[in-house]
Write a protein that holds these residues in place. Structure first.
Motif, PDB file in Angstrom:
ATOM      1  N   HIS A   4     -34.446 -23.549 -17.605  1.00  0.00           N
ATOM      2  CA  HIS A   4     -34.180 -22.112 -17.523  1.00  0.00           C
ATOM      3  C   HIS A   4     -34.191 -21.462 -18.909  1.00  0.00           C
ATOM      4  CE1 HIS A   4     -33.319 -21.293 -13.302  1.00  0.00           C
ATOM      5  NE2 HIS A   4     -32.708 -22.462 -13.238  1.00  0.00           N
ATOM      6  N   GLN A   5     -33.644 -22.148 -19.901  1.00  0.00           N
ATOM      7  CA  GLN A   5     -33.621 -21.591 -21.264  1.00  0.00           C
ATOM      8  C   GLN A   5     -35.012 -21.539 -21.870  1.00  0.00           C
ATOM      9  OE1 GLN A   5     -30.746 -24.003 -23.332  1.00  0.00           O
ATOM     10  NE2 GLN A   5     -29.010 -22.918 -22.431  1.00  0.00           N
TER      11      GLN A   5
ATOM     12  N   ASP B  57     -37.934 -21.322 -20.266  1.00  0.00           N
ATOM     13  CA  ASP B  57     -38.899 -20.523 -19.504  1.00  0.00           C
ATOM     14  C   ASP B  57     -38.169 -19.345 -18.860  1.00  0.00           C
ATOM     15  OD1 ASP B  57     -40.783 -19.453 -17.758  1.00  0.00           O
ATOM     16  OD2 ASP B  57     -41.356 -21.383 -16.891  1.00  0.00           O
ATOM     17  N   GLU B  58     -38.303 -18.172 -19.457  1.00  0.00           N
ATOM     18  CA  GLU B  58     -37.547 -17.025 -18.952  1.00  0.00           C
ATOM     19  C   GLU B  58     -38.006 -16.561 -17.571  1.00  0.00           C
ATOM     20  OE1 GLU B  58     -39.339 -13.073 -20.999  1.00  0.00           O
ATOM     21  OE2 GLU B  58     -38.317 -14.452 -22.356  1.00  0.00           O
ATOM     22  N   GLU B  59     -39.187 -16.955 -17.136  1.00  0.00           N
ATOM     23  CA  GLU B  59     -39.672 -16.613 -15.796  1.00  0.00           C
ATOM     24  C   GLU B  59     -39.154 -17.584 -14.731  1.00  0.00           C
ATOM     25  OE1 GLU B  59     -41.530 -13.882 -14.842  1.00  0.00           O
ATOM     26  OE2 GLU B  59     -41.078 -13.254 -16.897  1.00  0.00           O
ATOM     27  N   TYR B  60     -38.779 -18.790 -15.155  1.00  0.00           N
ATOM     28  CA  TYR B  60     -38.321 -19.791 -14.201  1.00  0.00           C
ATOM     29  C   TYR B  60     -36.984 -19.351 -13.596  1.00  0.00           C
ATOM     30  CZ  TYR B  60     -37.372 -24.263 -12.035  1.00  0.00           C
ATOM     31  OH  TYR B  60     -37.113 -25.244 -11.118  1.00  0.00           O
TER      32      TYR B  60
ATOM     33  N   THR C 122     -36.676 -16.860 -11.351  1.00  0.00           N
ATOM     34  CA  THR C 122     -36.655 -15.425 -11.086  1.00  0.00           C
ATOM     35  C   THR C 122     -37.303 -15.088  -9.746  1.00  0.00           C
ATOM     36  OG1 THR C 122     -38.742 -15.063 -12.267  1.00  0.00           O
ATOM     37  CG2 THR C 122     -36.697 -14.823 -13.537  1.00  0.00           C
TER      38      THR C 122
ATOM     39  N   LYS D  16     -31.727 -16.971 -11.826  1.00  0.00           N
ATOM     40  CA  LYS D  16     -31.308 -15.929 -12.762  1.00  0.00           C
ATOM     41  C   LYS D  16     -30.726 -14.693 -12.075  1.00  0.00           C
ATOM     42  CE  LYS D  16     -33.907 -17.592 -16.650  1.00  0.00           C
ATOM     43  NZ  LYS D  16     -34.947 -18.551 -16.361  1.00  0.00           N
TER      44      LYS D  16
ATOM     45  N   ASN E 253     -31.992 -12.616  -9.409  1.00  0.00           N
ATOM     46  CA  ASN E 253     -32.784 -11.490  -8.910  1.00  0.00           C
ATOM     47  C   ASN E 253     -32.414 -11.104  -7.477  1.00  0.00           C
ATOM     48  OD1 ASN E 253     -34.001 -11.618 -11.375  1.00  0.00           O
ATOM     49  ND2 ASN E 253     -36.075 -11.873 -10.598  1.00  0.00           N
TER      50      ASN E 253
ATOM     51  N   ILE F 194     -27.036 -21.997 -14.610  1.00  0.00           N
ATOM     52  CA  ILE F 194     -27.050 -20.670 -15.221  1.00  0.00           C
ATOM     53  C   ILE F 194     -25.617 -20.308 -15.607  1.00  0.00           C
ATOM     54  CG2 ILE F 194     -27.625 -18.231 -14.869  1.00  0.00           C
ATOM     55  CD1 ILE F 194     -30.087 -19.982 -14.778  1.00  0.00           C
TER      56      ILE F 194
END
Length: 190
Positions: free
Chosen positions: A14-15, A17-20, A22, A49, A51, A70
């Motif tokens: 997660h850290q 890859d900011e898209e992972y 979401t 994250k 959404n 997270i």
């Protein structure tokens, strides 16, 4: 590997890859939006994250997220919920964890549980190179696990969004008849 190590790998993922984490498409919660009155409490179990948490809160539900990878959502909520979402999460767990997770969900006394489960390998890898989908099993295997774990609930497969996955609505039998017609039930009024 221990579940704690797997969580650490997901934290790294997660850290990095900011898209992972979401994902979470609105079409996955369509049924809950029909079944639950506004203001109902929903737990997004494995929310990534957040959404879907944000989406449902904007739709006037009271949605809480839980995801041990997270920091914002890592505290497990100690309350009951009207419904639990678990979208694209179960396949990321170790096989021996599934029954315990189902039990944990039941203890929150939900009226409904909505699952979306992928039955194929993921395109993503964990930092150690292993596939992100830890438990890749066919639909019948998941259905059997649900039947064993959710006595007192009815289990219905919902319309598929993707042929590599399945969607399920688990409804507490004490609930009055669901507003969603079951196309396989010839006795149900439609």
């Amino acid at each position: 590997m221990k579940p704690e190590q797997l969580i650490e790998y997901y934290k790294e993922k997660h850290q990095a890859d900011e898209e992972y984490g979401t994902g979470g498409l609105a079409e996955h919660v369509y049924e809950l939006e029909l079944l639950l009155p506004k203001g109902s409490t929903i737990l997004d179990y494995g929310c990534g994250k957040g959404n879907m948490v944000n989406y449902l809160n904007r739709r006037d539900f009271s949605c809480v997220g839980y995801d041990p990878a997270i920091p914002k959502f890592c505290k497990f909520p100690e309350q009951d919920f009207d419904s639990i979402l678990c979208l694209d999460v179960l396949e990321h767990l170790m096989e021996h964890q599934v029954a315990d997770i189902f039990q944990q969900m039941k203890e929150m006394n939900p009226k409904y549980i909505l699952f979306h489960i992928c039955h194929a390998k993921a395109v993503h890898k964990l930092p150690d190179g292993r596939n992100c989908h830890e438990t890749v099993r066919p639909m019948i295997w998941w259905h059997d696990k649900m039947k064993r774990s959710f006595s007192g609930y009815s289990i219905r497969q919902l319309v598929q969004v993707d042929p590599r996955s399945s969607r399920w609505l688990i409804e507490h039998r004490d609930m009055q008849q669901s507003r969603l017609p079951d196309p396989k039930d010839p006795l149900q009024d439609q």
